[in-house]
Scaffold this motif. Structure first.
Motif: not given
Ligand SMILES: *Cc1c(COP(=O)(O)O)cnc(C)c1O
Length: 373
Positions: A72-74, A77, A99, A145, A147, A149, A175, A177-178, A200-201
């Motif tokens: 996943t996103g982590s 990271m 984050f 970061i 965005g 979240t 980052d 991710v969002a 998934q975002k």
């Molecule tokens: C959701 C998110 C993550 C982590 O992603 P996971 O899929 O929950 O591991 C990292 N950074 C940001 C900004 C996020 O919104």
């Protein structure tokens, strides 16, 4: 073991308006159920090659090293940090929310000397203050970061921040991710070195992949390491052998997730990335107007408000947790609460990817109006 104990998996379908995951379109679910093939099957290698091309379109980059990390996103990271940090390296982490904290935590676990540049939750950084902080010592990288979240901020002026990082000889880790797919992101235009996201975002694939892209400047740093990457699974020098020109086994490619991501990216190309981010913006503006009318003004000023995640402020006399439970239990609508310093003070409403639709906003605003009355 009594097999009858475990019923068919039947979950109530939710309208997902939280900070992720977002709703997954039928076409993506269909691709997900394609029977897997071997990780060295020429058909699969072809799919992988296509995914790399699609990801470069999404990130707006020509970076050769552009691929989805399994996780996943982590995991994105972690890959963005562990590949570029060697024990004792000084790194600067910009922390203005949950984050950012996680970035600092991960960097320290890889043995970095972590300095934090801090802003209260809900604020962002100016290029000038980042430049000043970078001037204090020789940093190997700056991570932040795009965005956030946990607060609903969007870091702006990333191009100026990247220029400051490079003036001081540091790499920029960003980052998204969002934000990727929900707001404009321009990896090459901004000159970001390492940029990652999550499936998934705003991409509306299931959780489980973290697209990442790495500039040549950062690849050079990776190749100049004196110590092996401390995380075997996320070591890009190993992963790139599987995703590169002469594929060799590293770990089994999660085929179904890659099929799903490919379909999600095909949808982005069909809509175009520009139209997709414009849709996120237009729908976010509808939500913002509606929330103001309900007396729930967004926490973040318009200049740096994240379109994919809105954080309305909740007056003290409102049972914010009760309303969230009601939305989920009675209406199948998911939104999230705040946490850390913002616990009980905000909601977190995501309009990400396939969830970003005008009818969802109409529905949510009507439900909130009724609940507040
Ligand atoms: C959701 C998110 C993550 C982590 O992603 P996971 O899929 O929950 O591991 C990292 N950074 C940001 C900004 C996020 O919104």
């Amino acid at each position: 073991m009594d097999a009858a104990r475990f019923r068919d998996l039947e979950l109530a379908p939710r309208i997902l308006l939280g900070p992720g995951p977002s709703m997954v379109p039928a076409r993506v679910l269909q691709a997900l159920s394609t029977p897997p093939v071997g990780y060295m099957d020429p058909q699969f290698l072809e799919v992988m090659a296509e995914v790399k091309v699609l990801l470069r379109y999404l990130f707006k980059t020509d970076n050769e090293m552009t691929l989805p990390i399994s996780g996943t996103g982590s995991a994105g990271m972690e890959a963005a940090l562990c590949n570029f940090i060697e024990p004792g390296d000084s790194v600067l982490i910009a922390v203005n929310g949950f984050f950012g904290e996680r970035l600092a935590e991960i960097a320290s676990r890889y043995g970095a000397q972590v300095d934090r540049l801090e802003r209260p939750w809900g604020e962002i950084f100016t290029p000038a203050e980042v430049d000043r902080a970078l001037g204090k010592k020789r940093y190997k990288l700056l991570a932040m970061i795009h965005g956030e979240t946990s607060t609903g901020t969007m870091q702006i002026q990333v191009d100026e921040i990247a220029a400051a990082a490079h003036r001081h000889g540091a790499l920029l880790v960003l980052d998204t991710v969002a934000s990727l797919g929900g707001v404009p992101v321009d990896v090459d235009g901004w000159d970001v070195d390492i940029c990652y996201s999550g499936s998934q975002k705003c991409l509306s694939a299931p959780p489980g992949l973290a697209p990442i892209t790495v500039s040549q400047r950062a690849v050079d740093v990776l190749h100049a390491r004196k110590t092996p990457v401390a995380n075997w699974y996320l070591d890009l020098t190993g992963i790139i052998r599987y995703w590169g020109d002469q594929p060799a086994y590293h770990h089994t490619g999660p085929a179904n997730m890659i099929f799903a991501l490919r379909e999600a990216l095909r949808l982005v190309v069909e809509e175009t990335i520009a139209a997709q981010t414009a849709r996120h913006r237009a729908n976010a503006e509808l939500l913002w107007v509606g929330l103001e009318e309900l007396g729930l003004p967004p926490l973040v000023p318009l200049d740096y408000r994240l379109a994919s995640l809105t954080t309305p402020q909740i007056p003290d006399d409102i049972d914010e947790a009760g309303i969230r439970v009601h939305l989920l239990r009675d209406l199948n609508i998911e939104i999230a609460g705040g946490f850390g310093p913002l616990a009980g003070k905000i909601w977190r409403i995501g309009l990400m990817g396939f969830s970003s639709r005008a009818e969802h906003i109409t529905l949510l605003l009507a439900a909130l109006q009724k609940a507040l009355d």
